[in-house]
Design a protein around this motif. Sequence first.
Motif, PDB file in Angstrom:
ATOM      1  N   VAL A 116      -4.645  15.810  -3.364  1.00 39.99           N
ATOM      2  CA  VAL A 116      -4.490  16.716  -2.228  1.00 39.99           C
ATOM      3  C   VAL A 116      -5.652  17.698  -2.267  1.00 39.99           C
ATOM      4  O   VAL A 116      -5.809  18.451  -3.232  1.00 39.99           O
ATOM      5  N   ASP A 117      -6.478  17.682  -1.236  1.00 45.68           N
ATOM      6  CA  ASP A 117      -7.694  18.501  -1.179  1.00 45.68           C
ATOM      7  C   ASP A 117      -7.605  19.410   0.048  1.00 45.68           C
ATOM      8  O   ASP A 117      -8.168  19.103   1.112  1.00 45.68           O
ATOM      9  N   ILE A 118      -6.896  20.514  -0.100  1.00 49.44           N
ATOM     10  CA  ILE A 118      -6.683  21.421   1.027  1.00 49.44           C
ATOM     11  C   ILE A 118      -7.985  22.049   1.521  1.00 49.44           C
ATOM     12  O   ILE A 118      -8.207  22.129   2.746  1.00 49.44           O
ATOM     13  N   PRO A 119      -8.910  22.506   0.640  1.00 47.39           N
ATOM     14  CA  PRO A 119     -10.153  23.108   1.159  1.00 47.39           C
ATOM     15  C   PRO A 119     -10.916  22.179   2.101  1.00 47.39           C
ATOM     16  O   PRO A 119     -11.553  22.643   3.052  1.00 47.39           O
ATOM     17  N   ASN A 120     -10.847  20.878   1.839  1.00 50.48           N
ATOM     18  CA  ASN A 120     -11.541  19.918   2.712  1.00 50.48           C
ATOM     19  C   ASN A 120     -10.596  19.212   3.676  1.00 50.48           C
ATOM     20  O   ASN A 120     -11.001  18.246   4.338  1.00 50.48           O
ATOM     21  N   ARG A 121      -9.364  19.669   3.731  1.00 42.54           N
ATOM     22  CA  ARG A 121      -8.361  19.171   4.677  1.00 42.54           C
ATOM     23  C   ARG A 121      -8.201  17.657   4.599  1.00 42.54           C
ATOM     24  O   ARG A 121      -8.274  16.959   5.613  1.00 42.54           O
ATOM     25  N   ARG A 122      -7.949  17.147   3.412  1.00 39.58           N
ATOM     26  CA  ARG A 122      -7.721  15.717   3.275  1.00 39.58           C
ATOM     27  C   ARG A 122      -6.766  15.440   2.126  1.00 39.58           C
ATOM     28  O   ARG A 122      -6.597  16.250   1.211  1.00 39.58           O
ATOM     29  N   ILE A 123      -6.154  14.269   2.208  1.00 34.85           N
ATOM     30  CA  ILE A 123      -5.207  13.828   1.205  1.00 34.85           C
ATOM     31  C   ILE A 123      -5.425  12.340   0.973  1.00 34.85           C
ATOM     32  O   ILE A 123      -5.700  11.599   1.920  1.00 34.85           O
ATOM     33  N   THR A 124      -5.340  11.907  -0.270  1.00 32.45           N
ATOM     34  CA  THR A 124      -5.532  10.502  -0.606  1.00 32.45           C
ATOM     35  C   THR A 124      -4.236   9.936  -1.162  1.00 32.45           C
ATOM     36  O   THR A 124      -3.631  10.529  -2.071  1.00 32.45           O
ATOM     37  N   VAL A 125      -3.800   8.815  -0.591  1.00 33.21           N
ATOM     38  CA  VAL A 125      -2.500   8.250  -0.942  1.00 33.21           C
ATOM     39  C   VAL A 125      -2.612   6.745  -1.135  1.00 33.21           C
ATOM     40  O   VAL A 125      -3.563   6.109  -0.676  1.00 33.21           O
ATOM     41  N   GLU A 126      -1.612   6.197  -1.814  1.00 29.78           N
ATOM     42  CA  GLU A 126      -1.476   4.747  -1.863  1.00 29.78           C
ATOM     43  C   GLU A 126      -0.760   4.276  -0.601  1.00 29.78           C
ATOM     44  O   GLU A 126      -0.084   5.069   0.079  1.00 29.78           O
ATOM     45  N   PRO A 127      -0.875   3.005  -0.256  1.00 33.39           N
ATOM     46  CA  PRO A 127      -0.361   2.529   1.037  1.00 33.39           C
ATOM     47  C   PRO A 127       1.155   2.574   1.170  1.00 33.39           C
ATOM     48  O   PRO A 127       1.671   2.552   2.286  1.00 33.39           O
ATOM     49  N   GLY A 128       1.882   2.639   0.052  1.00 32.69           N
ATOM     50  CA  GLY A 128       3.333   2.658   0.137  1.00 32.69           C
ATOM     51  C   GLY A 128       3.939   4.034   0.350  1.00 32.69           C
ATOM     52  O   GLY A 128       5.165   4.172   0.441  1.00 32.69           O
ATOM     53  N   VAL A 129       3.116   5.069   0.462  1.00 34.83           N
ATOM     54  CA  VAL A 129       3.619   6.425   0.711  1.00 34.83           C
ATOM     55  C   VAL A 129       4.184   6.520   2.125  1.00 34.83           C
ATOM     56  O   VAL A 129       3.567   6.047   3.081  1.00 34.83           O
ATOM     57  N   MET A 130       5.359   7.132   2.259  1.00 36.45           N
ATOM     58  CA  MET A 130       5.977   7.290   3.576  1.00 36.45           C
ATOM     59  C   MET A 130       5.172   8.246   4.448  1.00 36.45           C
ATOM     60  O   MET A 130       4.636   9.242   3.976  1.00 36.45           O
ATOM     61  N   ASN A 131       5.136   7.968   5.717  1.00 34.02           N
ATOM     62  CA  ASN A 131       4.405   8.802   6.669  1.00 34.02           C
ATOM     63  C   ASN A 131       4.825  10.268   6.571  1.00 34.02           C
ATOM     64  O   ASN A 131       3.982  11.159   6.427  1.00 34.02           O
ATOM     65  N   LEU A 132       6.108  10.544   6.631  1.00 31.13           N
ATOM     66  CA  LEU A 132       6.577  11.923   6.644  1.00 31.13           C
ATOM     67  C   LEU A 132       6.300  12.635   5.327  1.00 31.13           C
ATOM     68  O   LEU A 132       6.108  13.859   5.294  1.00 31.13           O
ATOM     69  N   ASP A 133       6.246  11.880   4.221  1.00 32.33           N
ATOM     70  CA  ASP A 133       5.997  12.497   2.920  1.00 32.33           C
ATOM     71  C   ASP A 133       4.595  13.078   2.825  1.00 32.33           C
ATOM     72  O   ASP A 133       4.341  13.974   2.010  1.00 32.33           O
ATOM     73  N   VAL A 134       3.661  12.589   3.639  1.00 32.85           N
ATOM     74  CA  VAL A 134       2.316  13.163   3.653  1.00 32.85           C
ATOM     75  C   VAL A 134       2.381  14.597   4.154  1.00 32.85           C
ATOM     76  O   VAL A 134       1.843  15.521   3.532  1.00 32.85           O
ATOM     77  N   SER A 135       3.074  14.810   5.264  1.00 32.97           N
ATOM     78  CA  SER A 135       3.202  16.168   5.802  1.00 32.97           C
ATOM     79  C   SER A 135       4.001  17.068   4.861  1.00 32.97           C
ATOM     80  O   SER A 135       3.683  18.257   4.698  1.00 32.97           O
ATOM     81  N   LYS A 136       5.034  16.525   4.252  1.00 35.46           N
ATOM     82  CA  LYS A 136       5.825  17.326   3.313  1.00 35.46           C
ATOM     83  C   LYS A 136       4.979  17.804   2.134  1.00 35.46           C
ATOM     84  O   LYS A 136       5.154  18.919   1.643  1.00 35.46           O
ATOM     85  N   ALA A 137       4.041  16.970   1.693  1.00 32.88           N
ATOM     86  CA  ALA A 137       3.230  17.304   0.529  1.00 32.88           C
ATOM     87  C   ALA A 137       2.286  18.473   0.782  1.00 32.88           C
ATOM     88  O   ALA A 137       1.851  19.140  -0.161  1.00 32.88           O
ATOM     89  N   VAL A 138       1.949  18.729   2.053  1.00 25.98           N
ATOM     90  CA  VAL A 138       0.982  19.789   2.361  1.00 25.98           C
ATOM     91  C   VAL A 138       1.578  20.882   3.231  1.00 25.98           C
ATOM     92  O   VAL A 138       0.867  21.801   3.651  1.00 25.98           O
TER      93      VAL A 138
END
Length: 482
Positions: free
Chosen positions: A99-121
């Motif tokens: 999770v790279d908030i200063p650069n506004r990006r997140i790196t995930v594996e393909p099995g991560v749920m869509n909504l969990d990306v938003s929850k993480a940040v």
Amino acid sequence: MDAQLLLALERIVGPDGIVRDEGELLTYETDGLVKLRSKPGVAVLPTSADQVQRVVRLCHEHGVPFVARGQGTGLSGGALPHPDGVLIVMTRMNRILDVDIPNRRITVEPGVMNLDVSKAVAAAGYYYAPDPSSQVICSIGGNLAENSGGAHCLKYGFTVHHVLGADVVLPDGELVHLGGPALDAPGLDLLGVLVGSEGTLAVATRVTLNLLRKPAAVKTLLAAFDSTEGAGNAVSGIIGAGIIPAAVEMMDRVTIEAAEAAVHPDFPKTEAILIVELDGAEADVAALFSRVEEVCTEAGAVEIQVARTDEQRARFWQGRKAAFAAMGRVSPSYYVQDGVIPRTRLPEVLGRIRGLSERSGLKIGNVFHAGDGNLHPLVCYDERIEGQADLAQEVASEILTYCLDAGGSITGEHGVGADKAEHLPKMFSESDLDTMQLVRCAFDPGYICNPGKVFPTPRLCGEVPGPYRRHPAEVAGLAERL
């Protein structure tokens, strides 16, 4: 399937990472479009990019077809297994890697749920924009394959607009990185080719996504109309006024009643509702929101509810996003269609769909992204009644002709998959299809990566009809030039 191949797969993923029992394989025989079914020869559940690479390389060496699958929420048969092939199930690759908030990006594996990306940040004040209705259960790998959108795609675009980079395994087993640390990397846009290719070019193992800052203000209203035509006119009026909402969603009486029975959002008892959401700077949202209310009133809205709290806004969206699943309360089965029309043709096309429902005797519910004209008709049927499933498929196909007649497309976000491949020639010429096939053959000259999807068959590499016929060796040379 060959016993030696099965042993080799087991050595790669381990005894608990392979499924070959006939009964257990039934779990994977279909995706969200349950009309289409095909049981895989074997399923494997890798836990790393290395395992995916080794599985794909093994398939390449033996000429065995393979299909990558996420959560199986697709609605076009895009992840339908090959009966003699390997199904690569990506659900165990579900880690958030960085999770790279200063650069506004997140790196995930393909099995991560869509909504969990938003929850993480969320705590940092950020979110991931693409929000398909299945976002609670759909995964990023599938979103990448289908170029998923969602309710807010009108303003924020689709998955392709939010993917910065991806590590992918090509059909020969080579692991490559596409894209870069920022949007619009220089050079050939191979990442753009990959996103939306419906799993026919490669298997993603790592994805870097762009994050957005949460807007300062969000305002949402629900407008009720006594006809779908009135609601459609309101949509045209809003866009015609130069307003680009974050979302404009429409539901008809059938889907309203289904959602009400399922999640009790307290929707009005009416023929159609619009959910309109604006976001942005406080002053801009306040000014534009007043105009949206005026347009809805001018179009004949019989009731307007403005969400005064986050809870009320969430209730509106819960009703909308539950619509597909809620149709199970209306019908034992339903066939989801997906097409696009110009916004100004909404009243006309909805009228044709209503007439089709009356002629066929099948109930059709409508729920769609009205802002960009993306229709999702839900054709209800009972598979216990002989012939009804086939009739539903015919009805769904006829709706696509209405979309094309109106100057639209056969798919907005659900993809072509196995369901709509036969309709592709209605949109594209043979030369168009031959050219598109060359791109696929450049990535997969052996035609083993999710074969039988998107393009009408037979259309194999090295056997492409028409003026673009290529020898397999020449097609392989295209990959080198890429």
